[in-house]
Design a protein around this motif. Sequence first.
Motif, PDB file in Angstrom:
ATOM      1  N   PRO A 262      17.225  46.469  21.808  1.00 18.11           N
ATOM      2  CA  PRO A 262      15.703  46.561  21.373  1.00 18.11           C
ATOM      3  C   PRO A 262      15.764  47.665  19.892  1.00 18.11           C
ATOM      4  O   PRO A 262      16.480  48.552  19.941  1.00 18.11           O
ATOM      5  CB  PRO A 262      15.080  47.113  22.387  1.00 18.11           C
TER       6      PRO A 262
ATOM      7  N   THR B  49      11.400  52.297  18.852  1.00 19.60           N
ATOM      8  CA  THR B  49       9.912  52.418  18.586  1.00 19.60           C
ATOM      9  C   THR B  49       9.493  53.683  17.568  1.00 19.60           C
ATOM     10  O   THR B  49      10.154  54.495  17.513  1.00 19.60           O
ATOM     11  CB  THR B  49       9.383  52.752  20.005  1.00 19.60           C
TER      12      THR B  49
ATOM     13  N   ARG C 253       7.478  56.739  16.273  1.00 16.74           N
ATOM     14  CA  ARG C 253       6.676  57.906  16.602  1.00 16.74           C
ATOM     15  C   ARG C 253       5.906  57.842  15.587  1.00 16.74           C
ATOM     16  O   ARG C 253       6.001  58.185  14.345  1.00 16.74           O
ATOM     17  CB  ARG C 253       7.590  59.037  16.588  1.00 16.74           C
TER      18      ARG C 253
ATOM     19  N   ARG D 291      -0.641  52.026  21.228  1.00 22.17           N
ATOM     20  CA  ARG D 291       0.358  52.062  22.420  1.00 22.17           C
ATOM     21  C   ARG D 291       0.533  50.655  23.177  1.00 22.17           C
ATOM     22  O   ARG D 291       1.469  50.273  23.490  1.00 22.17           O
ATOM     23  CB  ARG D 291      -0.105  52.967  23.614  1.00 22.17           C
ATOM     24  N   SER D 292      -0.606  49.759  23.046  1.00 18.44           N
ATOM     25  CA  SER D 292      -0.581  48.344  23.572  1.00 18.44           C
ATOM     26  C   SER D 292       0.355  47.543  22.769  1.00 18.44           C
ATOM     27  O   SER D 292       1.036  46.639  23.167  1.00 18.44           O
ATOM     28  CB  SER D 292      -2.030  47.890  23.455  1.00 18.44           C
ATOM     29  N   ALA D 293       0.748  48.041  21.422  1.00 19.79           N
ATOM     30  CA  ALA D 293       1.629  47.491  20.661  1.00 19.79           C
ATOM     31  C   ALA D 293       3.003  48.017  20.641  1.00 19.79           C
ATOM     32  O   ALA D 293       3.932  47.834  19.692  1.00 19.79           O
ATOM     33  CB  ALA D 293       1.157  47.488  18.913  1.00 19.79           C
ATOM     34  N   ASP D 294       3.257  48.644  21.535  1.00 15.42           N
ATOM     35  CA  ASP D 294       4.506  49.397  22.041  1.00 15.42           C
ATOM     36  C   ASP D 294       4.992  50.598  21.043  1.00 15.42           C
ATOM     37  O   ASP D 294       6.280  50.728  20.958  1.00 15.42           O
ATOM     38  CB  ASP D 294       5.592  48.394  22.181  1.00 15.42           C
ATOM     39  N   PHE D 295       4.072  51.087  20.367  1.00 16.87           N
ATOM     40  CA  PHE D 295       4.409  52.470  19.583  1.00 16.87           C
ATOM     41  C   PHE D 295       4.404  53.565  20.483  1.00 16.87           C
ATOM     42  O   PHE D 295       3.520  53.912  21.483  1.00 16.87           O
ATOM     43  CB  PHE D 295       3.565  52.578  18.495  1.00 16.87           C
ATOM     44  N   ASP D 296       5.283  54.515  20.175  1.00 17.89           N
ATOM     45  CA  ASP D 296       5.153  55.841  20.715  1.00 17.89           C
ATOM     46  C   ASP D 296       4.090  56.743  19.940  1.00 17.89           C
ATOM     47  O   ASP D 296       4.530  57.326  19.038  1.00 17.89           O
ATOM     48  CB  ASP D 296       6.616  56.542  20.722  1.00 17.89           C
TER      49      ASP D 296
END
Length: 79
Positions: free
Chosen positions: A2, A5, A7, A26-31
């Motif tokens: 993968p 991510t 930051r 966050r729902s788009a998988d970002f930290d």
Amino acid sequence: MPEPTLRIALLEDDPDQCTAIAGWLRSADFDVTAFRRSQDLIAAIRRRPFDVLILDKRVPDLSGIEAVSYTHLLTCGPS
């Protein structure tokens, strides 16, 4: 493998806006690390820089524009 991510630092003094934007990212998988004060953001950048900054232009303690100047000095040094 993968992809790492990104930051993201989010500076937003309005609690509702901060919650909404951080949740969306966050729902788009970002930290995402959210800050309500510029000084807290700058302290965090001193410890470890972020990949992306999303800044509110008008924050009571220091504007997003001023925070960018400090961030540049912390990460790049004086020009």
